[in-house]
Design a protein around this motif. Structure first.
Motif, PDB file in Angstrom:
ATOM      1  N   PHE A   1      12.538  33.864   8.926  1.00 21.49           N
ATOM      2  CA  PHE A   1      12.871  35.009   8.609  1.00 21.49           C
ATOM      3  C   PHE A   1      14.182  35.657   9.105  1.00 21.49           C
ATOM      4  CE2 PHE A   1       8.211  36.227   7.382  1.00 21.49           C
ATOM      5  CZ  PHE A   1       8.425  35.542   6.074  1.00 21.49           C
ATOM      6  N   ALA A   2      14.165  35.093  10.269  1.00 25.14           N
ATOM      7  CA  ALA A   2      15.457  35.762  11.060  1.00 25.14           C
ATOM      8  C   ALA A   2      16.710  34.871  10.760  1.00 25.14           C
ATOM      9  CB  ALA A   2      15.194  35.522  12.484  1.00 25.14           C
ATOM     10  N   VAL A   3      16.462  33.611  10.475  1.00 25.71           N
ATOM     11  CA  VAL A   3      17.520  32.870   9.975  1.00 25.71           C
ATOM     12  C   VAL A   3      17.996  33.554   8.618  1.00 25.71           C
ATOM     13  CG1 VAL A   3      18.359  30.576   9.184  1.00 25.71           C
ATOM     14  CG2 VAL A   3      17.336  30.844  11.308  1.00 25.71           C
ATOM     15  N   LYS A   4      16.999  33.715   7.653  1.00 22.42           N
ATOM     16  CA  LYS A   4      17.077  33.998   6.314  1.00 22.42           C
ATOM     17  C   LYS A   4      18.175  35.449   6.182  1.00 22.42           C
ATOM     18  CE  LYS A   4      16.117  33.990   1.721  1.00 22.42           C
ATOM     19  NZ  LYS A   4      16.654  33.113   0.885  1.00 22.42           N
ATOM     20  N   PHE A   5      17.542  36.233   7.340  1.00 28.65           N
ATOM     21  CA  PHE A   5      18.242  37.542   7.666  1.00 28.65           C
ATOM     22  C   PHE A   5      19.890  37.251   7.901  1.00 28.65           C
ATOM     23  CE2 PHE A   5      20.042  41.042  10.065  1.00 28.65           C
ATOM     24  CZ  PHE A   5      20.134  42.035   9.191  1.00 28.65           C
ATOM     25  N   MET A   6      19.878  36.488   8.985  1.00 29.80           N
ATOM     26  CA  MET A   6      21.235  36.165   9.625  1.00 29.80           C
ATOM     27  C   MET A   6      22.276  35.847   8.509  1.00 29.80           C
ATOM     28  SD  MET A   6      20.890  34.233  13.257  1.00 29.80           S
ATOM     29  CE  MET A   6      20.042  33.132  12.520  1.00 29.80           C
ATOM     30  N   PHE A   7      21.953  35.163   7.356  1.00 33.38           N
ATOM     31  CA  PHE A   7      22.473  34.539   6.302  1.00 33.38           C
ATOM     32  C   PHE A   7      22.369  35.280   5.027  1.00 33.38           C
ATOM     33  CE2 PHE A   7      22.310  30.968   9.354  1.00 33.38           C
ATOM     34  CZ  PHE A   7      23.824  30.946   9.295  1.00 33.38           C
ATOM     35  N   SER A   8      21.997  36.370   5.052  1.00 27.36           N
ATOM     36  CA  SER A   8      21.864  37.139   3.831  1.00 27.36           C
ATOM     37  C   SER A   8      22.916  37.905   3.037  1.00 27.36           C
ATOM     38  CB  SER A   8      20.506  38.194   4.154  1.00 27.36           C
ATOM     39  OG  SER A   8      21.031  39.212   5.061  1.00 27.36           O
ATOM     40  N   GLY A   9      24.074  37.736   3.785  1.00 28.23           N
ATOM     41  CA  GLY A   9      25.127  38.564   3.386  1.00 28.23           C
ATOM     42  C   GLY A   9      25.245  39.956   3.994  1.00 28.23           C
ATOM     43  N   LYS A  10      24.459  40.471   4.791  1.00 28.21           N
ATOM     44  CA  LYS A  10      24.288  41.709   5.566  1.00 28.21           C
ATOM     45  C   LYS A  10      25.132  41.356   6.921  1.00 28.21           C
ATOM     46  CE  LYS A  10      20.317  43.445   2.981  1.00 28.21           C
ATOM     47  NZ  LYS A  10      18.784  43.467   3.165  1.00 28.21           N
ATOM     48  N   THR A  11      25.002  40.183   7.181  1.00 27.31           N
ATOM     49  CA  THR A  11      26.109  40.102   8.361  1.00 27.31           C
ATOM     50  C   THR A  11      27.344  39.317   7.947  1.00 27.31           C
ATOM     51  OG1 THR A  11      24.781  37.919   8.680  1.00 27.31           O
ATOM     52  CG2 THR A  11      23.661  39.736   9.818  1.00 27.31           C
ATOM     53  N   SER A  12      28.141  39.039   8.992  1.00 28.79           N
ATOM     54  CA  SER A  12      29.157  38.064   8.812  1.00 28.79           C
ATOM     55  C   SER A  12      29.083  36.877   8.737  1.00 28.79           C
ATOM     56  CB  SER A  12      30.221  38.596   9.798  1.00 28.79           C
ATOM     57  OG  SER A  12      29.818  38.021  11.095  1.00 28.79           O
ATOM     58  N   LEU A  13      27.813  36.223   8.857  1.00 30.19           N
ATOM     59  CA  LEU A  13      27.689  34.792   8.949  1.00 30.19           C
ATOM     60  C   LEU A  13      27.476  34.260   7.316  1.00 30.19           C
ATOM     61  CD1 LEU A  13      25.192  34.610  11.631  1.00 30.19           C
ATOM     62  CD2 LEU A  13      27.467  33.688  11.875  1.00 30.19           C
ATOM     63  N   LYS A  14      28.046  33.087   6.809  1.00 27.86           N
ATOM     64  CA  LYS A  14      27.834  32.769   5.609  1.00 27.86           C
ATOM     65  C   LYS A  14      27.307  31.192   5.710  1.00 27.86           C
ATOM     66  CE  LYS A  14      30.606  35.986   3.655  1.00 27.86           C
ATOM     67  NZ  LYS A  14      30.252  37.050   4.284  1.00 27.86           N
ATOM     68  N   TRP A  15      26.146  31.044   4.700  1.00 23.38           N
ATOM     69  CA  TRP A  15      25.810  29.556   4.591  1.00 23.38           C
ATOM     70  C   TRP A  15      26.477  29.351   3.341  1.00 23.38           C
ATOM     71  CZ3 TRP A  15      21.630  27.399   7.413  1.00 23.38           C
ATOM     72  CH2 TRP A  15      21.260  25.979   7.064  1.00 23.38           C
ATOM     73  N   LEU A  16      27.537  28.350   3.652  1.00 22.51           N
ATOM     74  CA  LEU A  16      27.924  27.859   2.377  1.00 22.51           C
ATOM     75  C   LEU A  16      27.358  26.684   1.617  1.00 22.51           C
ATOM     76  CD1 LEU A  16      31.583  27.702   3.892  1.00 22.51           C
ATOM     77  CD2 LEU A  16      30.563  29.447   2.434  1.00 22.51           C
ATOM     78  N   LYS A  17      27.136  26.411   0.555  1.00 21.54           N
ATOM     79  CA  LYS A  17      26.322  25.611  -0.176  1.00 21.54           C
ATOM     80  C   LYS A  17      27.153  24.459  -0.579  1.00 21.54           C
ATOM     81  CE  LYS A  17      23.185  28.818  -2.048  1.00 21.54           C
ATOM     82  NZ  LYS A  17      22.888  29.718  -3.007  1.00 21.54           N
TER      83      LYS A  17
END
Length: 118
Positions: free
Chosen positions: A102-118
Motif C-alpha cells: 500500500f505504501a509503494v502504491k501511494f508513493m507512485f499514485s500521482g499524489k507524490t512527485s515519484l513516477k512509475w513509468l510503464k
C-alpha cells in the motif's frame, strides 16, 4: 539473507536486551516485511528498467514476501531445536508485506512527485 539468519539462529536470552512491550516481536516482524516489500519493489523497478507495470511488480514482491515468511516459520519448526513456528508471526509478516505494498502504491499514485513509468 540477514533476516534468514536472524530467524533461524538461536540466542541465549540473557545475552539479548529485553524490552517489556507486549507483542513487540510482532511489530518487528511487521517492520521487517514492510521494509522487505518497499525495498524489493523499488529494486524490482530499477532492475527491470521500469518496464514492468506497478501492479505486476507489487503482486510479485508481496507474494515473494508472504511465501518467504511462511517458509521461514516452517523452517523454525523443523530445522531448529529451540525455535517454534508461530501463526501470528506469519500474520504479522503478511500484514507488513501488504502495508508495504500500500505504501509503494501511494508513493507512485500521482499524489507524490515519484513516477512509475510503464
Amino acid at each position: 539473507m540477514f533476516i534468514t539468519l536472524l530467524s533461524l539462529l538461536s540466542f541465549e536470552e540473557e545475552s539479548i536486551p529485553s524490552i517489556a512491550i507486549p507483542h513487540f516481536d510482532k511489530l518487528v516482524h511487521f517492520s521487517f516485511y514492510f521494509g522487505f516489500t518497499v525495498l524489493g519493489c523499488l529494486s524490482f523497478r530499477e532492475i527491470d528498467r521500469r518496464k514492468v507495470p506497478l501492479g505486476k511488480a507489487l503482486a510479485k514482491i508481496i507474494i515473494y514476501a508472504v511465501l518467504y515468511g511462511i517458509v521461514i516459520e516452517v523452517l523454525q519448526g523443523v530445522a531448529t531445536i529451540d525455535r517454534n513456528p508461530d501463526l501470528l508471526d506469519v500474520l504479522a509478516n503478511s500484514s507488513g508485506a501488504l502495508f508495504g505494498g500500500f505504501a509503494v502504491k501511494f508513493m507512485f499514485s500521482g499524489k507524490t512527485s515519484l513516477k512509475w513509468l510503464k
